[in-house]
Design a protein around this motif. Structure first.
Motif, mmCIF file in Angstrom:
data_model
loop_
_atom_site.group_PDB
_atom_site.id
_atom_site.type_symbol
_atom_site.label_atom_id
_atom_site.label_comp_id
_atom_site.label_asym_id
_atom_site.label_seq_id
_atom_site.Cartn_x
_atom_site.Cartn_y
_atom_site.Cartn_z
ATOM 1 N N UNK A 380 0.849 -1.210 0.000
ATOM 2 C CA UNK A 380 0.000 0.000 0.000
ATOM 3 C C UNK A 380 0.874 1.245 0.000
ATOM 4 N N UNK A 381 0.483 2.220 -0.843
ATOM 5 C CA UNK A 381 1.299 3.432 -0.940
ATOM 6 C C UNK A 381 1.252 4.221 0.374
ATOM 7 N N UNK A 382 2.405 4.724 0.802
ATOM 8 C CA UNK A 382 2.510 5.487 2.059
ATOM 9 C C UNK A 382 2.472 6.985 1.766
ATOM 10 N N UNK A 383 2.083 7.789 2.767
ATOM 11 C CA UNK A 383 1.978 9.236 2.534
ATOM 12 C C UNK A 383 3.338 9.905 2.334
ATOM 13 N N UNK A 384 3.298 11.056 1.614
ATOM 14 C CA UNK A 384 4.506 11.857 1.407
ATOM 15 C C UNK A 384 4.534 12.907 2.519
ATOM 16 N N UNK A 385 4.956 12.483 3.724
ATOM 17 C CA UNK A 385 4.981 13.413 4.862
ATOM 18 C C UNK A 385 6.376 13.546 5.454
ATOM 19 N N UNK A 386 7.352 12.906 4.806
ATOM 20 C CA UNK A 386 8.728 12.990 5.302
ATOM 21 C C UNK A 386 8.962 12.166 6.554
ATOM 22 N N UNK A 387 7.947 11.430 7.005
ATOM 23 C CA UNK A 387 8.077 10.657 8.236
ATOM 24 C C UNK A 387 7.890 9.157 7.967
ATOM 25 N N UNK A 388 6.770 8.835 7.298
ATOM 26 C CA UNK A 388 6.486 7.414 7.026
ATOM 27 C C UNK A 388 7.582 6.858 6.126
ATOM 28 N N UNK A 389 8.147 5.718 6.501
ATOM 29 C CA UNK A 389 9.100 5.118 5.562
ATOM 30 C C UNK A 389 8.722 3.717 5.142
ATOM 31 N N UNK A 390 9.016 3.445 3.865
ATOM 32 C CA UNK A 390 8.662 2.153 3.292
ATOM 33 C C UNK A 390 9.533 1.841 2.091
ATOM 34 N N UNK A 391 9.217 0.749 1.416
ATOM 35 C CA UNK A 391 10.029 0.300 0.277
ATOM 36 C C UNK A 391 9.882 1.256 -0.903
ATOM 37 N N UNK A 392 11.012 1.656 -1.452
ATOM 38 C CA UNK A 392 11.020 2.629 -2.557
ATOM 39 C C UNK A 392 10.879 1.897 -3.897
ATOM 40 N N UNK A 393 9.880 2.316 -4.671
ATOM 41 C CA UNK A 393 9.616 1.702 -5.979
ATOM 42 C C UNK A 393 9.789 2.782 -7.065
ATOM 43 N N UNK A 394 10.318 2.406 -8.229
ATOM 44 C CA UNK A 394 10.513 3.384 -9.304
ATOM 45 C C UNK A 394 10.051 2.829 -10.639
ATOM 46 N N UNK A 395 9.857 3.767 -11.582
ATOM 47 C CA UNK A 395 9.405 3.458 -12.938
ATOM 48 C C UNK A 395 10.017 4.476 -13.869
ATOM 49 N N UNK A 396 10.275 4.116 -15.094
ATOM 50 C CA UNK A 396 10.734 5.122 -16.047
ATOM 51 C C UNK A 396 11.492 4.505 -17.210
ATOM 52 N N UNK A 397 11.719 5.283 -18.273
ATOM 53 C CA UNK A 397 12.312 4.723 -19.485
ATOM 54 C C UNK A 397 13.786 4.365 -19.372
ATOM 55 N N UNK A 398 14.467 4.737 -18.260
ATOM 56 C CA UNK A 398 15.840 4.263 -18.097
ATOM 57 C C UNK A 398 15.986 3.392 -16.840
#
Ligand code: AMP
Length: 546
Positions: A380-398
């Motif tokens: 589940x996506x976590x809030x962007x509050x600078x406090x909650x931490x979780x697994x970092x996921x990325x997407x993009x053409x490179x």
């Protein structure tokens, strides 16, 4: 309905032809193995890279073949960087700091047919030759005939001299166009556990990554930049600098093998470098030298650091004592490598002193083209509050979709996200901060403690040269932090004074239960702390304690 624009593919060769045609006189300057300075221009790089294609063809290299390199940052290595992909082959840069058995494994896994090798690796290549002979037919030493080192190869392998081959070749090659999704380069991740895995870049991904790192809010590289990648060309394409410098028409300075403080200071000043990039350790060495010798940096404006977390001392000391801005980037082999870069937005632009440093400890916001999110254990996506931490996921053409040899898409989840293996927070302005590798985070009583935060505080102690925090098993709390510190040269460390530094900076329950002073810490081939080795030694340190 399709649009009506030209469909010229994004070829790596056209990065180089752009540099040769529009920035013909911009220089590429190299410190050679023989400790001389070699100077030529982007026009020369392009002509010599075409000549090198003829050499590669004579050595039996064709489309799709892997061409390995074991080399420091230098002009001959740069020519391989462009010639191999330009002819539809794959430039495979190998990290010479890996264990020889890992190097042999990588060469065989990639099935390199030819290896281009710096003279300083003559003994290494002699040692691994019998183990790679099934694939490697030719070893080309990156030097001239007068400096050929002693190398013994296995039966069936041929030794050659780069300059001799180049002198005999023509430069009549014409760069071809082909599918921009063709493989261009191959780089194996350093892998702190298990065997290294290959990331296979494409021409298209490389072009788009190059564009993105040149942007003002990213590395901000232009025709007036004088760029020195300290980061080796075998560490994720020197973070894209050799491509970006060409596309921008910038001056590229390649420092060779000596990256100690005195040598770096000399080359940065002599070659009037404005921008340099590398891992924190190298710049800590530079800082130590500047302080002890009283030398200054006369032209450097910006240092980009990444690969591991930037310690605050680096940011503070360069800003306050030398007027140089240390900028923080994050990436990984699977991201070509750049994912985020910390350039302040308007809201942070006014920050000064300790507040500015605190902000710069964040790894930054995504470079345009990349998207990111943090998720909890259930995805589940976590809030962007600078406090909650979780697994970092990325997407993009490179971003990689699979590892070399695996099925396309096999490294992604069903929605196309790549799990980085990093644990992070994201704040409301979109600045990401790594708190750990997922396997390094300390789980104490069901709550997570960031090892990086604890390490950053420990290295701000004047008597501490380096610090590592690991999770040690604990009867009551499951895991508790253990701090290992290496004293600065000539100093002794008082554990109580290190622990006192944490007061007011982190919650009390985050404090390491113990500080162990050690003479040195183990590192990976790319200079990161080898926490697997530390865990193996210290995981039971708290066993038996209440
Ligand atoms: P590599 O593929 O060898 O470049 O390693 C990539 C990993 O290095 C990332 O997944 C992070 O764990 C780590 N890393 C890279 N940049 C940073 C940074 N600025 N701060 C903390 N960790 C970093």
């Amino acid at each position: 309905m399709l649009g009506l624009m030209q469909t010229k593919g994004l070829m790596i060769s056209s990065i180089l032809t752009h540099a040769a045609r529009h920035h013909a006189s911009a220089e590429v300057i190299s410190r050679t193995h023989e400790n001389t300075t070699h100077r030529y221009t982007w026009r020369d790089v392009e002509a010599r890279s075409r000549r090198l294609v003829r050499v590669l063809q004579k050595l039996g290299i064709g489309a799709g073949d892997r061409v390995g390199t074991l080399a420091w940052n230098g002009y001959r290595h740069l020519e391989v960087y462009y010639a191999a992909p330009g002819m539809e082959a794959v430039c495979h840069t190998i990290n010479p700091r890996l264990h020889p058995s890992d190097i042999a494994y990588i060469v065989n896994h990639a099935q390199d047919k030819v290896l281009f090798v710096d003279s300083s690796f003559a003994a290494l290549i002699t040692a691994i030759a019998p183990h790679i002979a099934a694939n490697v037919k030719t070893v080309v030493m990156l030097t001239d005939a007068g400096h050929m080192p002693e190398v013994t190869l296995a039966p069936g392998m041929t030794l050659a001299c780069y300059d001799t081959l180049m002198d005999a070749a023509d430069d009549d090659y014409v760069w071809p166009d082909f599918d921009e999704n063709t493989a261009s380069a191959l780089c194996y991740t350093s892998g702190t556990t298990g065997r290294p895995k290959g990331v296979l870049y494409t021409h298209r991904a490389t072009w788009l990554h190059t564009y993105s790192i040149m942007l003002p809010d990213v590395m901000n590289i232009g025709a007036n930049s004088r760029v020195l990648p300290v980061v080796p060309m075998f560490h994720v394409n020197a973070w894209g600098a050799p491509y970006a410098a060409a596309l921008a028409g910038a001056t590229l300075v390649l420092p060779g093998r000596h990256l100690d403080g005195p040598t770096l200071t000399e080359i940065l000043n002599t070659e009037r470098v404005t921008f340099t990039a590398g891992v924190p350790t190298v710049f800590l060495g530079l800082l130590q030298h500047l302080r002890s010798s009283g030398s200054r940096l006369t032209t450097v404006k910006r240092i980009v650091t990444g690969g591991s977390a930037a310690p605050p001392i680096l940011i503070d000391a360069f800003r306050d004592e030398y007027g140089v801005s240390v900028e923080h980037a994050w990436g990984m082999s699977e991201l070509s490598p750049l994912g985020t870069f910390n350039t302040p937005k308007a809201a942070q632009a006014g920050l000064t002193g300790a507040e500015a440093t605190r902000h710069m400890l964040k790894q930054g916001r995504v470079s345009p083209g990349i998207d990111m999110k943090i998720v909890d254990g259930e995805g589940r996506e976590l809030p962007w509050d600078g406090v909650a931490f979780g697994d970092l996921m990325v997407k993009g053409p490179w971003v990689a979709s699979a590892y070399y040899g695996d099925e396309p898409g096999s490294a992604l989840d069903v929605n196309g996200w790549f799990a980085t293996g990093d644990v992070a927070t994201i704040d409301a302005d979109g600045f990401m901060e790594i708190t750990d590798r997922s396997k390094d985070v300390i789980k104490s009583g069901g709550e997570w403690i960031s090892s990086i935060t604890l390490e950053n505080i420990a290295v701000s102690h004047p008597d501490v040269a380096e610090a590592a925090v690991i999770a040690a098993a604990h009867k009551k709390w499951d895991e508790r932090p253990l701090l290992l510190v290496v004293p600065a040269p000539g100093k002794t460390v008082d554990p109580a004074s290190v622990l006192a530094l944490y007061e007011g900076k982190v919650a009390k329950w985050w404090l390491p239960d113990e500080v162990v002073v050690v003479p040195e810490l183990p590192h990976t081939a790319t200079g990161k702390l080898l926490k697997t080795a530390l865990r193996a030694t210290y995981k039971d340190h708290y066993i038996g304690r209440p």
